[in-house]
Write an enzyme that holds these catalytic residues in place. Sequence first.
Site, PDB file in Angstrom:
ATOM      1  N   CYS A   2     -50.501 -25.203   8.033  1.00 42.35           N
ATOM      2  CA  CYS A   2     -50.536 -26.576   8.535  1.00 42.35           C
ATOM      3  C   CYS A   2     -50.503 -27.563   7.357  1.00 42.35           C
ATOM      4  O   CYS A   2     -51.122 -27.322   6.329  1.00 42.35           O
ATOM      5  CB  CYS A   2     -51.764 -26.917   9.363  1.00 42.35           C
ATOM      6  SG  CYS A   2     -51.919 -25.930  10.849  1.00 42.35           S
ATOM      7  N   ARG A  27     -45.655 -25.412   4.865  1.00 40.54           N
ATOM      8  CA  ARG A  27     -47.017 -24.954   5.145  1.00 40.54           C
ATOM      9  C   ARG A  27     -47.196 -24.534   6.603  1.00 40.54           C
ATOM     10  O   ARG A  27     -48.250 -24.020   6.989  1.00 40.54           O
ATOM     11  CB  ARG A  27     -48.019 -26.075   4.833  1.00 40.54           C
ATOM     12  CG  ARG A  27     -48.012 -26.507   3.393  1.00 40.54           C
ATOM     13  CD  ARG A  27     -49.006 -27.623   3.195  1.00 40.54           C
ATOM     14  NE  ARG A  27     -50.345 -27.156   3.445  1.00 40.54           N
ATOM     15  CZ  ARG A  27     -51.178 -26.704   2.514  1.00 40.54           C
ATOM     16  NH1 ARG A  27     -50.807 -26.685   1.258  1.00 40.54           N
ATOM     17  NH2 ARG A  27     -52.370 -26.299   2.825  1.00 40.54           N
ATOM     18  N   TRP A  71     -48.983 -24.669  11.973  1.00 40.06           N
ATOM     19  CA  TRP A  71     -48.870 -23.209  12.042  1.00 40.06           C
ATOM     20  C   TRP A  71     -49.968 -22.797  13.011  1.00 40.06           C
ATOM     21  O   TRP A  71     -51.151 -22.886  12.704  1.00 40.06           O
ATOM     22  CB  TRP A  71     -49.085 -22.593  10.666  1.00 40.06           C
ATOM     23  CG  TRP A  71     -48.834 -21.120  10.635  1.00 40.06           C
ATOM     24  CD1 TRP A  71     -47.636 -20.483  10.422  1.00 40.06           C
ATOM     25  CD2 TRP A  71     -49.806 -20.071  10.824  1.00 40.06           C
ATOM     26  NE1 TRP A  71     -47.806 -19.126  10.473  1.00 40.06           N
ATOM     27  CE2 TRP A  71     -49.114 -18.838  10.714  1.00 40.06           C
ATOM     28  CE3 TRP A  71     -51.173 -20.053  11.079  1.00 40.06           C
ATOM     29  CZ2 TRP A  71     -49.750 -17.608  10.852  1.00 40.06           C
ATOM     30  CZ3 TRP A  71     -51.809 -18.824  11.218  1.00 40.06           C
ATOM     31  CH2 TRP A  71     -51.091 -17.621  11.097  1.00 40.06           C
ATOM     32  N   ASN A  97     -56.268 -29.403   9.437  1.00 40.17           N
ATOM     33  CA  ASN A  97     -55.824 -28.132   8.873  1.00 40.17           C
ATOM     34  C   ASN A  97     -57.063 -27.282   8.677  1.00 40.17           C
ATOM     35  O   ASN A  97     -58.015 -27.717   8.026  1.00 40.17           O
ATOM     36  CB  ASN A  97     -55.119 -28.378   7.529  1.00 40.17           C
ATOM     37  CG  ASN A  97     -54.813 -27.079   6.808  1.00 40.17           C
ATOM     38  OD1 ASN A  97     -54.642 -26.039   7.433  1.00 40.17           O
ATOM     39  ND2 ASN A  97     -54.743 -27.151   5.486  1.00 40.17           N
ATOM     40  N   GLY A  98     -57.059 -26.073   9.257  1.00 40.89           N
ATOM     41  CA  GLY A  98     -58.219 -25.191   9.124  1.00 40.89           C
ATOM     42  C   GLY A  98     -58.612 -24.657  10.491  1.00 40.89           C
ATOM     43  O   GLY A  98     -57.795 -24.648  11.423  1.00 40.89           O
ATOM     44  N   GLU A 452     -43.090  -5.157  -4.009  1.00 44.95           N
ATOM     45  CA  GLU A 452     -42.659  -6.549  -3.973  1.00 44.95           C
ATOM     46  C   GLU A 452     -41.230  -6.658  -3.425  1.00 44.95           C
ATOM     47  O   GLU A 452     -40.915  -7.563  -2.643  1.00 44.95           O
ATOM     48  CB  GLU A 452     -42.774  -7.163  -5.381  1.00 44.95           C
ATOM     49  CG  GLU A 452     -42.343  -8.604  -5.520  1.00 44.95           C
ATOM     50  CD  GLU A 452     -43.074  -9.572  -4.599  1.00 44.95           C
ATOM     51  OE1 GLU A 452     -44.079  -9.213  -3.973  1.00 44.95           O
ATOM     52  OE2 GLU A 452     -42.589 -10.708  -4.485  1.00 44.95           O
ATOM     53  N   LYS A 456     -40.320  -8.803  -0.097  1.00 40.05           N
ATOM     54  CA  LYS A 456     -39.307  -9.868  -0.059  1.00 40.05           C
ATOM     55  C   LYS A 456     -38.280  -9.567   1.019  1.00 40.05           C
ATOM     56  O   LYS A 456     -37.903 -10.439   1.795  1.00 40.05           O
ATOM     57  CB  LYS A 456     -38.568 -10.013  -1.404  1.00 40.05           C
ATOM     58  CG  LYS A 456     -39.302 -10.648  -2.545  1.00 40.05           C
ATOM     59  CD  LYS A 456     -39.593 -12.110  -2.368  1.00 40.05           C
ATOM     60  CE  LYS A 456     -40.924 -12.307  -1.699  1.00 40.05           C
ATOM     61  NZ  LYS A 456     -42.090 -12.396  -2.542  1.00 40.05           N
ATOM     62  N   GLU A 459     -39.770  -9.972   4.656  1.00 42.18           N
ATOM     63  CA  GLU A 459     -40.214 -11.298   5.115  1.00 42.18           C
ATOM     64  C   GLU A 459     -39.066 -12.263   5.328  1.00 42.18           C
ATOM     65  O   GLU A 459     -39.153 -13.148   6.172  1.00 42.18           O
ATOM     66  CB  GLU A 459     -41.290 -11.892   4.210  1.00 42.18           C
ATOM     67  CG  GLU A 459     -40.817 -12.422   2.890  1.00 42.18           C
ATOM     68  CD  GLU A 459     -41.954 -13.041   2.081  1.00 42.18           C
ATOM     69  OE1 GLU A 459     -42.749 -13.786   2.638  1.00 42.18           O
ATOM     70  OE2 GLU A 459     -42.019 -12.764   0.870  1.00 42.18           O
ATOM     71  N   HIS A 475     -44.593  13.024   0.936  1.00 41.34           N
ATOM     72  CA  HIS A 475     -45.819  13.292   1.702  1.00 41.34           C
ATOM     73  C   HIS A 475     -45.771  12.634   3.074  1.00 41.34           C
ATOM     74  O   HIS A 475     -46.780  12.122   3.557  1.00 41.34           O
ATOM     75  CB  HIS A 475     -47.044  12.818   0.908  1.00 41.34           C
ATOM     76  CG  HIS A 475     -47.186  13.529  -0.396  1.00 41.34           C
ATOM     77  ND1 HIS A 475     -47.699  14.792  -0.510  1.00 41.34           N
ATOM     78  CD2 HIS A 475     -46.824  13.170  -1.645  1.00 41.34           C
ATOM     79  CE1 HIS A 475     -47.669  15.177  -1.782  1.00 41.34           C
ATOM     80  NE2 HIS A 475     -47.134  14.205  -2.487  1.00 41.34           N
ATOM     81  N   LYS A 574     -46.529 -20.999   3.981  1.00 41.10           N
ATOM     82  CA  LYS A 574     -46.998 -20.849   2.614  1.00 41.10           C
ATOM     83  C   LYS A 574     -48.479 -21.236   2.603  1.00 41.10           C
ATOM     84  O   LYS A 574     -48.896 -22.034   3.416  1.00 41.10           O
ATOM     85  CB  LYS A 574     -46.189 -21.783   1.718  1.00 41.10           C
ATOM     86  CG  LYS A 574     -46.267 -21.415   0.280  1.00 41.10           C
ATOM     87  CD  LYS A 574     -44.969 -21.656  -0.437  1.00 41.10           C
ATOM     88  CE  LYS A 574     -45.019 -21.133  -1.838  1.00 41.10           C
ATOM     89  NZ  LYS A 574     -44.386 -19.824  -1.967  1.00 41.10           N
TER      90      LYS A 574
HETATM   91  C1  F6R Z   1     -44.828 -13.488  -0.110  1.00 45.11           C
HETATM   92  C2  F6R Z   1     -45.811 -14.544  -0.264  1.00 45.11           C
HETATM   93  C3  F6R Z   1     -47.216 -14.261   0.123  1.00 45.11           C
HETATM   94  C4  F6R Z   1     -48.193 -14.868  -0.908  1.00 45.11           C
HETATM   95  C5  F6R Z   1     -49.640 -14.677  -0.425  1.00 45.11           C
HETATM   96  C6  F6R Z   1     -50.636 -15.125  -1.464  1.00 45.11           C
HETATM   97  O1  F6R Z   1     -43.582 -13.904  -0.555  1.00 45.11           O
HETATM   98  O2  F6R Z   1     -45.500 -15.636  -0.665  1.00 45.11           O
HETATM   99  O3  F6R Z   1     -47.424 -12.898   0.274  1.00 45.11           O
HETATM  100  O4  F6R Z   1     -47.997 -14.227  -2.119  1.00 45.11           O
HETATM  101  O5  F6R Z   1     -49.829 -15.398   0.751  1.00 45.11           O
HETATM  102  O6  F6R Z   1     -50.460 -16.462  -1.788  1.00 45.11           O
HETATM  103  P1  F6R Z   1     -51.164 -17.114  -3.052  1.00 45.11           P
HETATM  104  O7  F6R Z   1     -50.542 -16.496  -4.260  1.00 45.11           O
HETATM  105  O8  F6R Z   1     -50.885 -18.568  -2.934  1.00 45.11           O
HETATM  106  O9  F6R Z   1     -52.616 -16.779  -2.955  1.00 45.11           O
END
Ligand code: F6R
Length: 579
Positions: A2, A27, A71, A97-98, A452, A456, A459, A475, A574
Amino acid sequence: MCGIFGYCGKKKAAPFLVEGLRRLEYRGYDSFGIAVSNQGITVRKREGKISLGGADLARVKGTMGIGHTRWATHGVPNDQNAHPHLDCQGTIAVVHNGIIENYAALKRELQDRGHEFRSETDTEVIPHLIEEAFRGDLAAAVGEVIPRLEGSYALLVIAAGCTEMVAVRQKSPLVLGVGDRAFLAASDVTPILEHTERVIFLEDGDIATLSTRGIEIQHGGTGVERPVQRIDWSLAEVKKGGFPHYMQKEIYEQPEVFSLTTRALRGEETPAVLQGIRGVTLVACGTSFNAALLCRYLIEEYCGIPARVELASEFKYYTPPGDYLVVGVSQSGETADTLAAIEKARMHNHPTLAVTNVLGSTITRLADHTLYMRAGPEISVAATKSFIAELAVFFHLVDHLSEGALESSLSTGHLAIGEALLQDLSPAVDLCRDARSMFFVGRGPFYPLALEGALKMKEISYIHAEGYAAGEIKHGPFALLCPDTPVVALCPPGQAFPVMFSNIREMKARGTPMIVIGAEGNQDLQEVSDVFIPLPGGGLVSHVLASTALLQLLAYHTAVALGRDVDQPRNLAKSVTVE
Ligand code: F6R
């Protein structure tokens, strides 16, 4: 998770709100809305993304307003659940937000007293509580309500007839912008940069009153001063700059981000918390967790210091060992689980260190010391340049603690990324785009990279992808290998090469399409690969950096080929500010 934005000034507020919410959309982006104070309160809100359907909101008249891009946590994304939320009379508007943890009990209580609710959200209890407390002084009414709210919240509140906006921060980020006769409030600095570089980071428990006369802040009933700080991020950094997506722009910024971060850290004093450490526990989520996992290999290998890595969300279920330094790794510095982990470490009297990208973020205020990465604003939901910046911080730390083990490679790391960015990955993308499922495998420090790469890919392309330590594949997951399940194998030169090469042959023998990333000119690898992606020369650091960029580009181009919303993948946001 949010985004909230508020404007208070002499100009029409709505265009500022629309633009601010567009900048905050990363966000959360399932619905949006604004409330503007004019004769009364005008609210416009609806399901969807403000960038796709919110232009008409800019017509609303009035010089003070609040906005929200959501969100969903409580209640599905729809018009009713979109913020702002109102009291019974429609004269008090709130964006939040929260999470209000005790909202169910508060709602029952308010309903018993005759309040009518229009949404399923936790937020809606707030305007109704303020309605009961409001006797003409909005800040006083908000101050009366705050002790009743349990959970995390950043709030913006306006009321019909009031010339002030009230902003509250409690465990959710909130920044104030100090402009030229205009004052702003936002979940982070990105929408503020357009108007001013002067900001105030509120503290938990602060209640700020914004009006055209200025900003007043109260804490625990008394007035307090918070410093005005200057943000050195530029407006250009929050724009796409000719790239089709933020993600691509951010991937291409990585050579510079790596150099900037390592150079800046070289010029800084070593944090006292690093002196004489007996062990390290790294806590993080998602991409930051993968970076931390890679760091663990390096710390143990080069520095001889025991290192653990814990998912921040699981850390609360462990008792942290001994007197280890606890390092919280978080691009945003606002991830709720990582903050909770650092709080727990503090409770157990562990020294703490934050690694983050965001000046003034909550983690910087919790930890004993902070190391900043220099990634600049990362707008795409998928983390890319912040991962490289985290690696830059860790390489620097390892180099420091090992008295120079990585030194020579740090100054050339950016070249390795740059070379990787020149590769044409279309044959690999053609293999991936029709897959329903994929594996990414590696060994040693390339295992976290496999995690990683898979993260990527899943997602942003929505192809199911799993990262595995190559040794684990036999395994169980071997049962899933077949001609429509491509495997991306990281096979750089080094100690793990011979056994990794055998693993690739074993997978190939099951008819698995193999995309192999390995040393340029390796004939044997090339022969066993369906698609071979060469790594530039150099040592471990170069190979890690180049492999990272290749995996990011593979995910990016696959997602683009599938027509996905690369910067704002479905269901994600994010900065995950709720546990
Ligand atoms: C994946 C991604 C998330 C963040 C995770 C932690 O591409 O962006 O997995 O890495 O939410 O976020 P931070 O680093 O802001 O704590």
